[in-house]
Design an enzyme around this catalytic site. Structure first.
Site, short mmCIF file in Angstrom:
data_model
loop_
_atom_site.label_atom_id
_atom_site.label_comp_id
_atom_site.label_asym_id
_atom_site.label_seq_id
_atom_site.Cartn_x
_atom_site.Cartn_y
_atom_site.Cartn_z
N SER A 162 -2.68 4.43 -6.49
CA SER A 162 -2.38 2.96 -5.99
C SER A 162 -3.22 2.89 -4.41
O SER A 162 -4.07 3.03 -4.65
CB SER A 162 -0.79 3.03 -5.82
OG SER A 162 -0.44 1.58 -5.59
N HIS A 197 3.69 0.71 -13.20
CA HIS A 197 2.87 1.30 -12.18
C HIS A 197 3.69 2.69 -11.77
O HIS A 197 4.71 2.71 -11.51
CB HIS A 197 2.79 0.38 -11.04
CG HIS A 197 2.02 0.83 -9.82
ND1 HIS A 197 0.70 0.82 -9.87
CD2 HIS A 197 2.39 0.92 -8.44
CE1 HIS A 197 0.22 1.10 -8.73
NE2 HIS A 197 1.34 1.39 -7.73
N GLU A 212 1.19 -2.50 -14.90
CA GLU A 212 1.22 -2.07 -13.67
C GLU A 212 2.26 -3.07 -12.93
O GLU A 212 3.21 -2.53 -12.16
CB GLU A 212 -0.20 -2.15 -13.02
CG GLU A 212 -1.16 -1.64 -13.40
CD GLU A 212 -1.40 0.04 -12.74
OE1 GLU A 212 -0.41 0.16 -12.19
OE2 GLU A 212 -2.30 0.74 -13.18
#
Length: 518
Positions: A196, A417, A318
């Site tokens: 990320s 995610h 995500e």
């Protein structure tokens, strides 16, 4: 009498002083090792400075404080929390795991945590380097760096104090280059990996002039390369909004505040920069042409960084991480989502784009269309564009998509995610606090973790993720566009993200706003 140093109390001698660590899980661990001076007092919002060193032997058996950040007791319903006390300004430290502090010159893995630029810690149990060190004969380093207003604001407005988060990370890389041989590592074989926001950092480091020669390979896990990063002029407006939220007139006033007040004022910036249907990012890297010369999405395309080995990937859903459990999005209407699509594709094309997303996921609700749109904009499509560009230039990447859905929360998260993280580290015992792992079949879970963990080890060691227990994984090229699909059944597919790639077409300005501000 305390035990004398030995196998259970490994020691290393550095130029700054001597360290005494501990043995955990069969590997030597050195915690809270300073790589720069504490950024406190006058050094708050200043570039990292060399650490003055210490006398005697420094105890390195306990984690140091994590970077100051917002914190809520009880965590969150997805990760269960992404940073825990203690927090303190004095946070520029790193942890090292090694099979032995000897002269073996092992490959090195440097881990950069994510957290939306506002949370996280290299000391989180889930980011323990123990499994990589033991299973891969690697030296693993995880770092803490300044985040939130302390790492991403520049209240002085000068060039040298911009992008302090990046300055911290470069300082940590320089420390690794200078000292990792004392821990049994090879400074010439360093892989930087992140997830990320940490993956965006990794890309920025790979292309940075001050990091040339310090990075041989990178692993980008869910990098939000679709973020529209501000220039200094746009960010001055954001800084002014933060100063107002903090009730501070200038940088001198901010330096006098306890860090708790500095962090608390960030809530006001969240409120002022949020927009419906966009991932909230009140603090962002600034493309200033000096400390950060270009968008990290472009950093790996030319110059010395073009020859760095690259693995890049994303999860199939995500965006559910930030939106799927939010009641305000569960009841989104088709009109709301179509209007959001219009931000990117224009009003005329928006209905057709909505229909295309709906067809790709039969039975989808408007919120599902929105999740796929945000996933594509921020993560999947920019990652594919990077792979396409490198393939066209003769520098292909290894691409993957993590597809295993979690049954947690009635399946609303899908392959969300962060879900790949415990599989990559293969240390589910360290993720017991994470609600999003509930209900996974242990046999499927462990088999997939073995495949991924060993692929990451192989890539760090050789630049090629293939290993005997993995189907053949070819680099992404313009012909086959091979992408490894990590699911209950692992397999390499051609053009796995083709529908998204074709729908979004050539690169355009991202819809993710670095504003609105006020």
């Amino acid at each position: 009498m305390p035990p004398s140093p030995g196998q259970d109390q490994p020691e290393v001698q550095l130029s700054a002083g001597r360290l005494r660590g501990a043995t955990e899980g069969g590997v030597a661990v050195f915690r809270a090792v300073p790589y720069a001076a504490p950024p406190v007092g006058d050094l708050r919002w200043r570039p990292p400075q060399p650490h003055p060193g210490w006398s005697g032997t420094r105890d390195a058996t306990a984690d140091g404080p994590s970077a100051p950040q917002m914190y809520a007791e009880g965590g969150d319903p997805v990760l269960g929390g992404h940073g825990s006390p203690p927090f303190d300004d004095d946070c520029l430290t790193l942890n090292v795991w090694t099979p032995a502090a000897d002269g073996a010159r092992r490959p090195v893995l440097v881990w950069i945590h994510g957290g939306g630029f506002v949370s996280g810690s290299g000391s989180l149990p889930g980011y323990s380097g123990e499994t990589f060190a033991r299973d891969g004969d690697l030296v693993v380093v995880s770092i803490n760096y300044r985040i939130g207003p302390l790492g991403y604001l520049n209240p002085d407005g000068d060039d040298e104090s911009a992008n302090l988060w990046l300055g911290d990370q470069i300082a940590a890389l320089c420390w690794v280059n200078a000292h990792i041989s004392a821990f049994g590592g090879d400074p010439g074989r360093v892989t930087v990996a992140g997830q990320s926001g940490g993956a965006l950092s990794t890309a920025a480091l790979a292309g940075h002039p001050l990091a040339q020669g310090l990075v041989r390979r990178v692993i980008l896990q869910s990098p939000p390369l679709g973020l529209d990063l501000p220039d200094p002029a746009a960010y001055r407006e954001r800084t002014a909004a933060y100063l107002e939220s903090a009730g501070a007139g200038d940088a001198a006033h901010l330096r006098a505040l306890p860090w708790q007040q500095v962090i608390a004022a960030a809530a006001g910036l969240f409120a002022r920069t949020s927009a419906w249907g966009y991932w909230p990012t009140p603090f962002l890297p600034v493309v200033d042409g000096t400390s950060l010369r270009t968008h990290p999405a472009l950093a790996l395309l030319d110059g010395p960084a073009a020859d760095i080995d690259v693995m890049i990937g994303w999860t199939r859903e995500e965006a559910t991480f930030g939106f799927a459990l939010d009641a305000g999005y569960a009841d989104a209407t088709r009109k709301q989502v179509t209007d959001r699509i219009a931000d990117t594709f224009g009003a005329e094309a928006a209905p057709e784009v909505y229909a295309a997303y709906a067809r790709a996921r039969p039975g989808s609700r408007p919120v599902d269309v929105l999740m796929d749109l945000i996933t594509d904009e921020l993560f999947r499509v920019p990652a594919v564009r990077l792979a396409e560009a490198r393939a066209a230039s003769g520098h292909p990447v290894w691409a993957y998509q993590f597809d295993l859905p979690t049954p947690a929360h009635e399946g609303r998260l899908g392959a969300t995610h962060c879900l790949e993280l415990p599989f990559v580290f293969d240390n589910f015992d360290q993720w017991a606090h994470a609600p999003f792992l509930a209900g996974l079949d242990p046999a499927v879970r462990d088999g997939l973790a073995h495949a991924m963990h060993r692929a990451w080890i192989s890539f760090v060691r050789t630049g090629d993720p293939n290993h005997p227990d993995l189907p053949r994984w070819r680099p992404y090229d313009a012909r086959s566009r091979t992408t490894m699909r990590f699911d209950a059944v692992v397999g390499a597919l051609d053009d796995l993200a083709g529908a998204s790639r074709r729908l979004h077409g050539p690169a355009r300005t991202s819809a993710q706003p670095s504003a609105p501000l006020i």
